[in-house]
Write a protein that holds these residues in place. Structure first.
Motif, PDB file in Angstrom:
ATOM      1  N   UNK A 104       0.801  -1.218   0.000  1.00 27.91           N
ATOM      2  CA  UNK A 104       0.000   0.000   0.000  1.00 27.91           C
ATOM      3  C   UNK A 104       0.836   1.272   0.000  1.00 27.91           C
ATOM      4  N   UNK A 105       2.149   1.133  -0.066  1.00 26.20           N
ATOM      5  CA  UNK A 105       3.015   2.303  -0.147  1.00 26.20           C
ATOM      6  C   UNK A 105       3.034   2.847  -1.568  1.00 26.20           C
ATOM      7  N   UNK A 106       3.088   4.153  -1.676  1.00 29.04           N
ATOM      8  CA  UNK A 106       3.189   4.795  -2.991  1.00 29.04           C
ATOM      9  C   UNK A 106       4.187   5.943  -2.892  1.00 29.04           C
ATOM     10  N   UNK A 107       5.080   6.002  -3.860  1.00 32.63           N
ATOM     11  CA  UNK A 107       6.058   7.080  -3.936  1.00 32.63           C
ATOM     12  C   UNK A 107       5.615   8.023  -5.042  1.00 32.63           C
ATOM     13  N   UNK A 108       5.275   9.242  -4.677  1.00 31.37           N
ATOM     14  CA  UNK A 108       4.822  10.221  -5.669  1.00 31.37           C
ATOM     15  C   UNK A 108       5.914  11.260  -5.883  1.00 31.37           C
ATOM     16  N   UNK A 109       6.267  11.454  -7.123  1.00 29.72           N
ATOM     17  CA  UNK A 109       7.291  12.436  -7.482  1.00 29.72           C
ATOM     18  C   UNK A 109       6.683  13.452  -8.441  1.00 29.72           C
ATOM     19  N   UNK A 110       7.221  14.663  -8.406  1.00 26.94           N
ATOM     20  CA  UNK A 110       6.694  15.755  -9.228  1.00 26.94           C
ATOM     21  C   UNK A 110       7.796  16.250 -10.161  1.00 26.94           C
ATOM     22  N   UNK A 111       7.598  16.001 -11.455  1.00 27.84           N
ATOM     23  CA  UNK A 111       8.549  16.423 -12.473  1.00 27.84           C
ATOM     24  C   UNK A 111       8.228  17.841 -12.944  1.00 27.84           C
ATOM     25  N   UNK A 112       9.220  18.694 -13.121  1.00 26.82           N
ATOM     26  CA  UNK A 112       8.952  20.017 -13.695  1.00 26.82           C
ATOM     27  C   UNK A 112       8.329  19.867 -15.082  1.00 26.82           C
ATOM     28  N   UNK A 113       7.234  20.572 -15.313  1.00 23.17           N
ATOM     29  CA  UNK A 113       6.523  20.453 -16.592  1.00 23.17           C
ATOM     30  C   UNK A 113       7.001  21.461 -17.622  1.00 23.17           C
ATOM     31  N   UNK A 114       7.875  22.400 -17.201  1.00 23.49           N
ATOM     32  CA  UNK A 114       8.379  23.383 -18.156  1.00 23.49           C
ATOM     33  C   UNK A 114       9.762  23.852 -17.706  1.00 23.49           C
ATOM     34  N   UNK A 115      10.517  24.458 -18.594  1.00 20.10           N
ATOM     35  CA  UNK A 115      11.872  24.913 -18.252  1.00 20.10           C
ATOM     36  C   UNK A 115      11.892  25.938 -17.121  1.00 20.10           C
ATOM     37  N   UNK A 116      10.853  26.758 -17.034  1.00 21.76           N
ATOM     38  CA  UNK A 116      10.817  27.791 -16.002  1.00 21.76           C
ATOM     39  C   UNK A 116      10.747  27.170 -14.603  1.00 21.76           C
ATOM     40  N   UNK A 117       9.934  26.121 -14.478  1.00 15.52           N
ATOM     41  CA  UNK A 117       9.826  25.445 -13.183  1.00 15.52           C
ATOM     42  C   UNK A 117      11.142  24.766 -12.822  1.00 15.52           C
ATOM     43  N   UNK A 118      11.762  24.128 -13.809  1.00 16.18           N
ATOM     44  CA  UNK A 118      13.060  23.480 -13.581  1.00 16.18           C
ATOM     45  C   UNK A 118      14.088  24.491 -13.083  1.00 16.18           C
ATOM     46  N   UNK A 119      14.174  25.626 -13.753  1.00 15.16           N
ATOM     47  CA  UNK A 119      15.155  26.647 -13.383  1.00 15.16           C
ATOM     48  C   UNK A 119      14.865  27.224 -12.006  1.00 15.16           C
ATOM     49  N   UNK A 120      13.591  27.422 -11.698  1.00 12.95           N
ATOM     50  CA  UNK A 120      13.224  27.990 -10.405  1.00 12.95           C
ATOM     51  C   UNK A 120      13.649  27.065  -9.275  1.00 12.95           C
ATOM     52  N   UNK A 121      13.379  25.771  -9.423  1.00 11.82           N
ATOM     53  CA  UNK A 121      13.720  24.820  -8.371  1.00 11.82           C
ATOM     54  C   UNK A 121      15.240  24.689  -8.209  1.00 11.82           C
ATOM     55  N   UNK A 122      15.964  24.758  -9.322  1.00 12.59           N
ATOM     56  CA  UNK A 122      17.414  24.645  -9.252  1.00 12.59           C
ATOM     57  C   UNK A 122      18.029  25.831  -8.518  1.00 12.59           C
TER      58      UNK A 122
END
Length: 267
Positions: A245-263
């Motif tokens: 019943x365990x689930x690992x949920x991950x959130x991928x950046x959907x656009x370059x702006x989100x990727x850059x912001x998180x970095x």
């Protein structure tokens, strides 16, 4: 997570219920399980008592959740086949440590681990970032991912496509309720579904994500709009109820702006 059995608690009616839920005929199930339609019929009507091996074989072909397989065995008079080990048990410390390493390795992107009722068991700093501004009373353990996301004082006010994301989450819970028949999950569903529904015009996610490959979570953080695509991973062929019943949920950046912001983000 406790489950509630159906009105028919015998193993035959329970198996019939799972077969009908999967929309499989007696003949098709018999062919898959190397049996006969006659024998399947006898089991479902109670004219034949299935062996432990047959119950597990039918459950496998019907994709019955591990917890419910134990319920089938008990209904037939057999001992449960699958253990239910606490995550605090030393016997699964290596699994727990591996999951925690996975969450840390996924940073700065958000990731968390939940159980069958969406209780948050572990989360990384990316999730902590998304929870900024949530009132302390909602952050009191045990945390619940659905409650944190959809509560009017939780993340909901910052989710730009709340109407769509809410619909996605509620449909996901409905599918799980149909499988797990969990009182706790049903109560959680009724709680979060009762929260106000945004007006159709309130969704402005189209302004931020064009032609997404999957429905994104569009959420604001400190005035910046971030877009994520969610993925959920479960364990393959689990032999323990808790692990199943365990689930690992991950959130991928959907656009370059989100990727850059998180970095570039610093708390």
């Amino acid at each position: 997570m406790t489950t509630t059995a159906g009105i028919d608690t015998g193993v035959g009616p329970m198996l019939r219920g799972w077969r009908e839920r999967r929309r499989i005929s007696q003949l098709e199930l018999a062919l898959r399980a190397d049996s006969s339609a006659r024998h399947i019929s006898f089991i479902e009507t109670g004219r034949s008592r299935p062996s432990q091996e047959m119950i597990l074989r039918l459950a496998e072909h019907l994709e019955v959740p591990v917890r419910e397989r134990n319920a089938l065995l008990l209904a037939a008079g057999y001992a449960p086949q699958y253990t239910e080990t606490s995550l605090d048990d030393p016997s699964i410390s290596s699994l727990r440590e591996a999951m925690e390493r996975l969450l840390r390795g996924y940073e700065p992107f958000p990731a968390l681990i939940v159980d069958g009722t969406y209780t948050v068991l572990a989360a990384n700093r990316g999730i902590e970032m998304l929870l900024e501004g949530v009132p302390e009373r909602l952050l009191t353990p045990p945390l619940n991912a659905m409650r944190l996301t959809l509560h009017p004082q939780g993340m909901a006010p910052r989710i730009r496509n709340l109407r769509q994301w809410r619909g996605h989450l509620l449909e996901q819970m409905e599918r799980q309720i149909a499988l797990m028949r969990s009182d706790a999950l049903r109560e959680l569903y009724e709680e979060v579904a009762a929260h106000p529904v945004p007006e159709a015009g309130d969704d402005d996610s189209r302004d931020h994500v064009a032609c997404p490959l999957a429905l994104p979570l569009v959420i604001e953080h400190r005035g910046t709009v971030l877009s994520f695509i969610s993925t959920i991973a479960t364990f393959n062929t689990p032999m323990d109820v808790t692990v199943s019943e365990l689930a690992i949920e991950t959130f991928l950046p959907a656009d370059p702006e989100t990727f850059a912001y998180l970095q570039s983000f610093t708390p």
